[in-house]
Design a protein around this motif. Structure first.
Motif, PDB file in Angstrom:
ATOM      1  N   SER A  55      43.721  42.601  35.858  1.00 20.03           N
ATOM      2  CA  SER A  55      44.861  42.734  36.758  1.00 20.03           C
ATOM      3  C   SER A  55      44.525  43.529  38.013  1.00 20.03           C
ATOM      4  CB  SER A  55      46.031  43.410  36.026  1.00 20.03           C
ATOM      5  OG  SER A  55      45.719  44.762  35.720  1.00 20.03           O
ATOM      6  N   LEU A  56      43.403  44.222  38.003  1.00 17.46           N
ATOM      7  CA  LEU A  56      42.976  45.008  39.161  1.00 17.46           C
ATOM      8  C   LEU A  56      42.197  44.122  40.135  1.00 17.46           C
ATOM      9  CD1 LEU A  56      41.768  48.268  37.358  1.00 17.46           C
ATOM     10  CD2 LEU A  56      43.995  47.817  38.407  1.00 17.46           C
ATOM     11  N   PRO A  57      42.122  44.525  41.401  1.00 18.00           N
ATOM     12  CA  PRO A  57      41.388  43.719  42.400  1.00 18.00           C
ATOM     13  C   PRO A  57      39.878  43.878  42.273  1.00 18.00           C
ATOM     14  CG  PRO A  57      42.281  45.687  43.434  1.00 18.00           C
ATOM     15  CD  PRO A  57      42.809  45.677  42.027  1.00 18.00           C
ATOM     16  N   VAL A  58      39.365  43.612  41.079  1.00 15.81           N
ATOM     17  CA  VAL A  58      37.924  43.700  40.813  1.00 15.81           C
ATOM     18  C   VAL A  58      37.498  42.381  40.181  1.00 15.81           C
ATOM     19  CG1 VAL A  58      36.091  44.931  39.604  1.00 15.81           C
ATOM     20  CG2 VAL A  58      38.065  46.196  40.465  1.00 15.81           C
ATOM     21  N   SER A  59      36.507  41.752  40.732  1.00 16.92           N
ATOM     22  CA  SER A  59      36.083  40.441  40.251  1.00 16.92           C
ATOM     23  C   SER A  59      35.282  40.559  38.959  1.00 16.92           C
ATOM     24  CB  SER A  59      35.246  39.735  41.321  1.00 16.92           C
ATOM     25  OG  SER A  59      34.041  40.449  41.547  1.00 16.92           O
ATOM     26  N   ASP A  60      35.190  39.444  38.238  1.00 10.54           N
ATOM     27  CA  ASP A  60      34.351  39.398  37.033  1.00 10.54           C
ATOM     28  C   ASP A  60      32.892  39.650  37.385  1.00 10.54           C
ATOM     29  OD1 ASP A  60      36.310  38.487  34.894  1.00 10.54           O
ATOM     30  OD2 ASP A  60      36.604  36.932  36.401  1.00 10.54           O
ATOM     31  N   ARG A  61      32.481  39.154  38.546  1.00 15.28           N
ATOM     32  CA  ARG A  61      31.100  39.369  38.967  1.00 15.28           C
ATOM     33  C   ARG A  61      30.794  40.854  39.108  1.00 15.28           C
ATOM     34  NH1 ARG A  61      30.124  38.355  45.042  1.00 15.28           N
ATOM     35  NH2 ARG A  61      31.302  40.320  44.931  1.00 15.28           N
ATOM     36  N   ASP A  62      31.671  41.591  39.814  1.00 18.11           N
ATOM     37  CA  ASP A  62      31.427  43.020  40.015  1.00 18.11           C
ATOM     38  C   ASP A  62      31.440  43.778  38.696  1.00 18.11           C
ATOM     39  OD1 ASP A  62      31.276  42.532  42.709  1.00 18.11           O
ATOM     40  OD2 ASP A  62      33.359  43.094  43.119  1.00 18.11           O
ATOM     41  N   THR A  63      32.350  43.396  37.797  1.00 20.39           N
ATOM     42  CA  THR A  63      32.448  44.090  36.512  1.00 20.39           C
ATOM     43  C   THR A  63      31.188  43.887  35.677  1.00 20.39           C
ATOM     44  OG1 THR A  63      34.849  43.824  36.507  1.00 20.39           O
ATOM     45  CG2 THR A  63      33.802  44.303  34.408  1.00 20.39           C
TER      46      THR A  63
END
Length: 353
Positions: free
Chosen positions: A152-160
């Motif tokens: 739900s946060l503005p963080v992409s799967d790639r960055d995570t």
């Protein structure tokens, strides 16, 4: 009324100003910090405890050696060194004064290796920490349903996923090596007390730049080699973590092992003029054990190291970086990148709903 309209107009004007999105490096920094605080026990405290226990054992071994030495002195009336009897025990000055330059070099090499061995336990723990961290990195967030919050946060799967891979490949080894360097300093302090007790000069015997600083430099310089060598292991473990619905540990172990058994059973490696042991050594062992430091030693070019003495740190560094010439390393890097990319794609839809 006019004042109220002015305030509303000012608020509307402020809200209309577009906000600058955070820089990608700032996002990555926050994600790395999150991983560290969530796994601080493994990344930091596990190496600290391992190093502390090894130092306690070293201290106990020195105490036992000192007790045994004094018992020998009391029974025999002294220790004889080149015809001179030392009544109070071992005098290191008498030993070092009689040594040739070659003997002193061998002594320095032995001390350097003993100092470097103080890093063994923190680095061994590093392998277990990274192994189980990667296995749970993407599975645990689905298990406790926290993945819904993070998505739900503005963080992409790639960055995570990349932040988790960077934590395993760079942050964890950097912290373990920092703890290992602290263990080397503590080891030298303990040894200095032993040397002073026996009338030696610890600064001449132990605290040479070639001993502490060179060992620390080699360990720090080996981090990029560790990251590249461990990349396929990290990719495989994270892929199992995001793919498996339960028991990622069993899937991560069973698939490579069963593949090795199948290949050995039907002798499939003979199609490539290779033995089945090649698959076990270069695929199974690398996938499951690549996160342990030093597993790249069989791929090292040891010729320069054998030609020099054991304390030749430049030769050691050259031997470590000779792994970059091994095709196995770069094949593993490509495979690791592919598995991490697959983990990113799987995380986009795998939430076990």
């Amino acid at each position: 009324m006019n004042a109220t309209n002015d305030v509303v107009g000012m608020d509307a004007g402020k809200s209309a100003v577009p906000r600058t999105p955070p820089h990608p490096t700032h996002k990555l920094k926050l994600l790395l910090r999150r991983e560290f605080w969530e796994h601080k026990g493994g990344f930091l405290w596990a190496p600290v405890w391992a190093g502390g226990i090894s130092l306690v054992l070293t201290f106990m071994a020195l105490v036992m050696a000192e007790v045994g030495l004094r018992r020998t002195v009391s029974e025999r009336g002294g220790i004889q060194v080149d015809g001179q009897v030392v009544i109070n025990g071992l005098d290191l000055r008498l030993l070092t004064d009689k040594m040739t330059p070659e003997d002193m070099q061998k002594l320095a090499d032995g001390i350097s290796l003993s100092t470097a061995s103080a890093m063994f336990w923190p680095l061994l723990v590093l392998g277990f920490v990274v192994f189980f961290y990667c296995l749970g990195s993407l599975y645990d967030e689905r298990k406790d349903r926290s993945v819904l919050f993070w998505k739900s946060l503005p963080v992409s799967d790639r960055d995570t996923v990349l932040s988790k891979a960077a934590s395993a490949l760079l942050v964890a080894p950097a912290l373990s090596i920092a703890v290992g360097i602290a263990c080397m300093v503590a080891f030298l302090v303990v040894m200095s007390l032993f040397v002073l007790l026996h009338h030696g000069n610890p600064f001449a015997l132990l605290w040479s730049p070639d001993n502490l600083l060179a060992n620390a430099g080699v360990a720090i310089a080996a981090i990029p080699v560790y990251a590249l060598w461990a990349l396929p292991s990290v990719g495989w473990l994270m892929l199992c973590s995001v793919w498996s619905k339960s028991k990622p540990f069993l899937w991560a172990i069973m698939i490579p092992v069963f593949a090795g058994v199948f290949i050995s059973w039907f002798d499939l490696m003979h199609l490539f003029n290779l033995d089945s042991s090649w698959f076990w050594k270069h695929v199974v062992a690398h996938l499951l054990g690549g996160v342990f430091p030093g597993t790249w030693i069989p791929a090292m070019d040891m010729q320069g190291l054998k030609a020099g003495h054991l304390g030749d740190h430049m030769a050691m560094l050259e031997a470590i970086y000779s792994v970059l010439r091994a095709p196995q390393l770069w094949v593993g890097v490509v495979a690791g990148i592919a598995m991490i990319a697959s983990s990113i794609r799987l995380r986009r839809w795998r939430d076990d709903n």
